[in-house]
Design an enzyme around this catalytic site. Structure first.
Site, PDB file in Angstrom:
ATOM      1  N   HIS A 206      19.714   0.469  -0.529  1.00 32.81           N
ATOM      2  CA  HIS A 206      18.358   0.793  -0.516  1.00 32.81           C
ATOM      3  C   HIS A 206      17.333  -0.581  -0.233  1.00 32.81           C
ATOM      4  CE1 HIS A 206      14.482   2.611  -1.452  1.00 32.81           C
ATOM      5  NE2 HIS A 206      14.150   1.575  -2.105  1.00 32.81           N
TER       6      HIS A 206
ATOM      7  N   ALA B 264     -15.694   0.522  17.455  1.00 28.56           N
ATOM      8  CA  ALA B 264     -15.542  -0.780  16.614  1.00 28.56           C
ATOM      9  C   ALA B 264     -14.780  -0.214  15.363  1.00 28.56           C
ATOM     10  CB  ALA B 264     -16.928  -1.336  15.978  1.00 28.56           C
TER      11      ALA B 264
ATOM     12  N   SER C 199      10.286   2.799   5.880  1.00 27.10           N
ATOM     13  CA  SER C 199       8.926   2.583   6.036  1.00 27.10           C
ATOM     14  C   SER C 199       8.093   3.702   6.621  1.00 27.10           C
ATOM     15  CB  SER C 199       8.595   1.420   6.880  1.00 27.10           C
ATOM     16  OG  SER C 199       8.955  -0.180   6.509  1.00 27.10           O
TER      17      SER C 199
ATOM     18  N   GLU D 294       8.980  -0.892  11.303  1.00 26.38           N
ATOM     19  CA  GLU D 294       7.841  -1.895  11.143  1.00 26.38           C
ATOM     20  C   GLU D 294       8.230  -3.148  10.508  1.00 26.38           C
ATOM     21  OE1 GLU D 294       6.032  -3.199   8.402  1.00 26.38           O
ATOM     22  OE2 GLU D 294       6.776  -1.808   7.073  1.00 26.38           O
ATOM     23  N   PRO D 295       7.830  -4.166  11.057  1.00 24.13           N
ATOM     24  CA  PRO D 295       8.191  -5.708  10.738  1.00 24.13           C
ATOM     25  C   PRO D 295       7.807  -6.413   9.435  1.00 24.13           C
ATOM     26  CG  PRO D 295       6.976  -5.937  12.487  1.00 24.13           C
ATOM     27  CD  PRO D 295       7.146  -4.536  12.192  1.00 24.13           C
TER      28      PRO D 295
ATOM     29  N   THR E  49      -8.802   1.876  14.825  1.00 24.44           N
ATOM     30  CA  THR E  49      -7.906   1.851  16.016  1.00 24.44           C
ATOM     31  C   THR E  49      -8.206   0.818  17.043  1.00 24.44           C
ATOM     32  OG1 THR E  49      -7.686   4.232  16.325  1.00 24.44           O
ATOM     33  CG2 THR E  49      -7.064   2.943  18.146  1.00 24.44           C
TER      34      THR E  49
ATOM     35  N   CYS F 173       0.800  -1.182  -0.016  1.00 21.65           N
ATOM     36  CA  CYS F 173      -0.081  -0.017   0.056  1.00 21.65           C
ATOM     37  C   CYS F 173       0.958   1.332  -0.260  1.00 21.65           C
ATOM     38  CB  CYS F 173      -0.820   0.085   1.192  1.00 21.65           C
ATOM     39  SG  CYS F 173      -0.030  -0.316   2.688  1.00 21.65           S
TER      40      CYS F 173
END
Length: 423
Positions: A100, A191, A110, A115-116, A194, A50
């Protein structure tokens, strides 16, 4: 090896542009093969998420020409005008391309630093290229090195240890109160996105008893079914509150949903067992006075943001260490490639020397068979082999001297370990 990277990401383009050049899994195999046929590259892999679309390629021709061909192919494939796409794309070649790719795999490039998930996405991109037959020896070695360095970054730095999302920070706070989250029950109020992230993080921590309370039951049920939770209405909260060790609230309500009295009543039924309450909403869902209750640990969105900001700074510090690992690894890889080039030259020169040796040895054996003096034959063998081995370098050095190529002469002195004539 002409390693190339062409890409577009959250830093270089808006989501409207990024979505126009995204690849869906179903079209990946055909796209990879089409690129090999039309983009002038020998190997190819495509990463599409994304936040980014990147093409990883090994080119047979010059890097500059292949970059232009790849960019044009990406524009043509997605029917985007090439000049428009060029404004949002970036390109790297050789060592810069490898660095890179390592940064991307390690999460340093990222939107959320460290973030993994991106590493798994890169592994999937590589697997798709292997399946399509577009990743061979060159990309095999590149991706193996990239994955190895990304793993080392995770092992040798704390780049991924500190939560930098509000949802994860909220869940992480509960671990400071409850040693075994798997034995806890959670009540989630709302809902939205988050709360969905909070619910997923809680499930990952092993919490099985999760209740989702929402103004619209249908939305709560949809989320609850996906996560194996229970859905209730907001009006049911007093019934479930006493059973809840963890309460996380994030609604769009203009008025508080939980007041001090309701929480105090729940605490009495809990026999004053502690509760962790996290209010992520603005305006607040939980009255500030709830913090006055001795058995409640209440955190607001400001508390979480402070934690997230501190963790971001911590990750940025770890990112510097990760960068050092990546730069060193890329330099080592670059040296290995140069060494491989040298090995090829050494092999060719050795083969030539052995051919000359065999020719002189054959002549010497014929002379011995005729009864010539062994001493004379050995002298001729040594002299002939020396002359033939030195003929080509001598000729080239004379020509270099005539052309003023003193750099080649200096390299020759270093290559043959000759003393400086002035020393």
């Amino acid at each position: 090896m002409n390693l190339l990277v062409i890409g577009i990401n959250h830093n270089s383009a808006s989501v409207e542009v990024r979505e126009r050049v995204a690849f869906v899994p179903e079209q990946m195999e055909l796209a990879l093969r089409d690129a090999l046929g039309r983009a002038g590259v020998n190997e190819m892999a495509i990463l599409s998420t994304c936040n980014r679309t990147e093409l990883y390629a090994v080119a047979g021709e010059s890097a500059e020409g292949s970059v232009q061909q790849l960019t044009q192919w990406l524009a043509d494939y997605h029917h985007v005008p090439a000049p428009e796409l060029a404004q949002s794309t970036y390109g790297f070649s050789d060592r810069a391309a490898l660095e890179h790719m390592m940064r991307v795999a390690a999460g340093l490039d990222s939107m959320v630093l460290g973030e993994p998930q991106i590493l798994g996405q890169m592994k999937s991109a590589y697997a798709q290229a292997v399946e399509a037959g577009t990743a061979n020896g060159g990309l095999h070695r590149v991706f193996a090195q990239v994955f190895s360095v990304a793993k080392r970054v995770r092992t040798d730095t704390a780049i991924g240890e500190n939560p930098v999302s509000v949802a994860f920070a909220a869940v992480n706070l509960t671990q400071h109160v409850f040693a075994k989250l798997s034995q806890c029950s959670a009540l989630l109020i709302g809902a939205g996105e988050t709360i969905e992230l909070v619910a997923r993080h809680l499930k990952e921590k092993g919490i099985k008893n999760i209740v989702i309370a929402n103004r619209t039951l249908e939305r709560a049920r949809h989320l609850a079914e996906e996560l194996g939770a229970e859905a209730v209405m907001l009006a049911d909260i007093p019934q479930y509150l006493p059973q809840s060790d963890i309460v996380v609230a994030s609604t769009a309500s203009q008025l508080p949903i939980l007041g001090k009295g309701a929480v105090e009543s729940a605490l009495k039924k809990r026999k004053h067992r502690p509760m962790v309450m996290v209010d992520i909403a603005v305006p607040r869902d939980i009255e500030p006075q709830v913090a006055e209750l001795s058995d409640v640990y209440l955190y607001t969105v400001d508390d979480l943001r402070q934690i997230v900001d501190e963790n971001k700074r911590a990750r940025e510090s770890e990112a510097l260490k990760a960068d050092d690992i990546i730069v060193a690894a890329a330099a080592s890889w670059d040296a290995q490639l140069r060494a491989m080039d040298a090995i090829s030259t050494v092999k060719d020169y050795r083969a030539k020397a052995e051919q000359l040796r065999d020719a002189e040895l054959d002549r010497a054996l014929r002379q011995l068979a005729k009864g010539d003096s062994a001493e004379a034959v050995l002298e001729q063998l040594a002299r002939g082999l020396t002359n033939k081995l030195l003929h080509s370098p001598t000729t080239q050095l004379k020509e270099a001297g005539a052309k003023g190529r003193n750099d080649l002469i200096s390299w020759a002195r270093e290559l043959f370990q000759l003393k400086d004539p002035e020393s």
